[in-house]
Enzyme design. Structure first.
Site, short mmCIF file in Angstrom:
data_model
loop_
_atom_site.label_atom_id
_atom_site.label_comp_id
_atom_site.label_asym_id
_atom_site.label_seq_id
_atom_site.Cartn_x
_atom_site.Cartn_y
_atom_site.Cartn_z
N SER A 157 -4.48 -1.29 1.20
CA SER A 157 -3.24 -1.10 1.79
C SER A 157 -5.04 0.20 2.93
O SER A 157 -5.57 0.05 2.23
CB SER A 157 -2.90 -0.16 0.87
OG SER A 157 -2.73 1.36 1.25
N HIS A 195 -1.11 -4.07 3.80
CA HIS A 195 -0.23 -3.18 2.92
C HIS A 195 0.02 -2.43 3.51
O HIS A 195 -0.90 -1.70 3.91
CB HIS A 195 -0.68 -3.21 1.60
CG HIS A 195 1.26 -2.61 0.97
ND1 HIS A 195 2.24 -2.93 0.11
CD2 HIS A 195 0.97 -1.07 0.55
CE1 HIS A 195 2.63 -1.86 -0.44
NE2 HIS A 195 2.46 -0.42 -0.20
N ASP A 228 1.67 1.41 4.37
CA ASP A 228 2.28 2.51 3.87
C ASP A 228 3.45 3.16 4.51
O ASP A 228 2.05 4.52 4.83
CB ASP A 228 1.53 3.19 2.63
CG ASP A 228 1.43 2.17 1.68
OD1 ASP A 228 1.84 1.52 1.21
OD2 ASP A 228 0.07 1.67 1.19
N MET A 242 5.07 6.77 5.50
CA MET A 242 5.73 7.73 4.49
C MET A 242 6.24 8.84 6.18
O MET A 242 5.45 8.88 7.24
CB MET A 242 4.54 8.45 4.23
CG MET A 242 4.26 7.57 2.56
SD MET A 242 3.30 7.79 2.04
CE MET A 242 1.84 6.50 1.14
N HIS A 295 5.50 -1.06 4.00
CA HIS A 295 6.33 -0.45 2.57
C HIS A 295 7.39 0.92 3.28
O HIS A 295 6.28 1.72 3.06
CB HIS A 295 5.55 -0.01 1.44
CG HIS A 295 5.79 0.54 0.38
ND1 HIS A 295 5.03 1.11 -0.35
CD2 HIS A 295 6.76 0.79 -0.33
CE1 HIS A 295 5.57 1.89 -1.17
NE2 HIS A 295 6.71 1.91 -1.33
N MET A 316 8.29 4.30 2.99
CA MET A 316 8.51 5.47 1.47
C MET A 316 9.21 6.37 2.55
O MET A 316 9.10 7.19 3.00
CB MET A 316 7.09 5.90 1.09
CG MET A 316 6.96 4.99 -0.05
SD MET A 316 4.92 4.82 -0.39
CE MET A 316 4.31 3.93 1.46
N MET A 330 6.11 -0.17 -8.40
CA MET A 330 4.74 0.86 -7.80
C MET A 330 4.59 1.31 -9.42
O MET A 330 5.29 0.96 -10.36
CB MET A 330 5.94 1.99 -7.47
CG MET A 330 6.29 1.93 -6.19
SD MET A 330 5.04 1.73 -4.82
CE MET A 330 4.17 2.85 -5.43
N GLY A 373 3.47 8.55 -2.31
CA GLY A 373 3.13 9.38 -1.81
C GLY A 373 1.53 9.67 -1.61
O GLY A 373 1.11 9.86 -0.57
N PHE A 374 1.16 9.07 -2.28
CA PHE A 374 -0.59 9.17 -2.06
C PHE A 374 -1.73 7.70 -2.53
O PHE A 374 -1.34 7.51 -3.51
CB PHE A 374 -1.47 10.74 -2.48
CG PHE A 374 -0.31 11.46 -1.96
CD1 PHE A 374 -1.13 12.46 -0.79
CD2 PHE A 374 0.85 12.57 -2.44
CE1 PHE A 374 -0.06 13.37 -0.24
CE2 PHE A 374 1.32 13.21 -2.03
CZ PHE A 374 0.55 13.22 -0.58
N GLY A 375 -2.24 7.48 -2.10
CA GLY A 375 -3.28 6.47 -2.33
C GLY A 375 -4.42 7.50 -2.82
O GLY A 375 -4.24 8.79 -3.33
N GLY A 376 -4.72 6.43 -3.89
CA GLY A 376 -5.54 7.02 -5.02
C GLY A 376 -5.51 7.59 -6.05
O GLY A 376 -6.45 8.30 -7.43
N ASP A 379 1.98 -2.03 -7.19
CA ASP A 379 0.99 -1.61 -5.43
C ASP A 379 1.13 0.32 -6.36
O ASP A 379 1.42 0.38 -7.73
CB ASP A 379 1.82 -0.89 -4.97
CG ASP A 379 1.81 -0.30 -3.45
OD1 ASP A 379 0.61 0.03 -3.38
OD2 ASP A 379 2.43 0.37 -2.77
N GLY A 439 -5.85 -0.31 -2.17
CA GLY A 439 -6.52 0.34 -1.45
C GLY A 439 -7.19 1.40 -1.32
O GLY A 439 -8.32 0.74 -0.82
C1 DX5 Z 1 1.34 4.94 -2.78
C2 DX5 Z 1 1.35 3.49 -1.73
C3 DX5 Z 1 0.65 2.77 -2.33
C4 DX5 Z 1 -1.46 3.33 -2.60
C5 DX5 Z 1 -2.13 1.86 -2.35
O1 DX5 Z 1 2.40 6.17 -2.38
O2 DX5 Z 1 2.37 2.90 -1.77
O3 DX5 Z 1 0.50 1.26 -1.23
O4 DX5 Z 1 -1.51 3.69 -0.69
O5 DX5 Z 1 -3.27 2.66 -2.71
P1 DX5 Z 1 -4.23 3.05 -4.25
O6 DX5 Z 1 -4.31 1.51 -4.55
O7 DX5 Z 1 -5.58 3.95 -3.50
O8 DX5 Z 1 -3.23 3.60 -5.51
ZN ZN Z 2 2.41 0.62 -1.00
#
Ligand code: DX5
Ligand code: ZN
Length: 225
Positions: A9, A33, A35, A37, A66, A68, A137, A142-145, A177, A199
């Protein structure tokens, strides 16, 4: 031997040098991937079709978008035109998920169902003849990390069992994911993932190609059993 796939991602990549970031990991990955949003379905905003189009120009790898967002039917055609190979949406955003599946399929791309940690796997059941991927999921979108939600892992196995029961496991990928890194990857793969999204474990701000290569090697090692 199982061929396990890696799908970074780009959410935590450096967007000022996105083409270079992608080129640096491209040899280790199978997909990207992306994302998307909208600030409504989730409390964050990312990017739209123009970014997808720009990415499609700098890699030959297929792109999984993806969504969202609250209106996947409205925006799927623009993402298909931009170069998506697959588009996943969250069925809980729409009163008529069948219509959404059909609308995405009509654009000519593969259709995916994204399954939020609070949504049961059974939402996929009516759509198993049309979809190509279930996106499980393991964080709240909503957020990475974020950290891998252990309580979501049994649902990966549940999805695998459902596909097997319905004779669809050869045709539908199980993609996991959220929060996947070298410490959690075995749990995701052990539960039955075919494709791993990573990600922040790839675009870590330190050395993305080294991180991607480590994940690739780990997936190859597990795949060889
Ligand atoms: C979350 C996203 C994921 C996310 C993955 O809302 O759908 O794809 O960015 O990032 P990591 O691997 O950092 O959780
Ligand atoms: Zn995603």
């Amino acid at each position: 031997m199982r061929r396990l796939q890696l799908s970074p991602s780009i959410l935590t990549a450096d967007f000022g040098r996105l083409a270079e970031e992608i080129a640096s990991v491209d040899e280790f990955v199978d997909w990207y991937h992306l994302d998307v949003m909208d600030g409504h379905y989730v409390d964050n905003l990312t990017f739209g079709p123009s970014t997808v189009e720009a990415i499609a120009k700098v890699t030959q790898r297929p792109l999984h978008v993806h969504l969202m967002i609250t209106d996947p039917v409205k925006y799927a055609p623009a993402f298909a035109t931009a170069g998506a190979a697959r588009i996943s949406f969250h069925p809980e955003v729409t009163a008529d998920s069948e219509a959404a599946v059909e609308a995405i399929a009509e654009t000519g791309v593969g259709v995916g169902l994204a399954i939020h940690p609070d949504v049961p796997v059974s939402v996929a059941e009516p759509h198993l003849d049309q979809i190509g991927v279930v996106l499980m999921m393991t964080v709240r979108p909503g957020f990475g990390g974020q950290s891998f939600l252990d309580e979501a892992a049994p649902k990966i196995s549940e999805a695998v069992a459902l596909l097997q029961k319905r004779g669809r496991s050869a045709d539908i990928d199980v993609e996991v994911d959220g929060g996947v890194n070298l410490s959690t990857l075995d749990r995701a793969v052990g539960a039955g993932a075919d494709i791993i999204v990573a990600g922040s474990a790839v675009f870590d701000g330190v050395d993305a190609p080294a991180a991607a290569q480590r994940l690739r090697q780990r997936l190859d090692a597990i795949g060889k059993g």
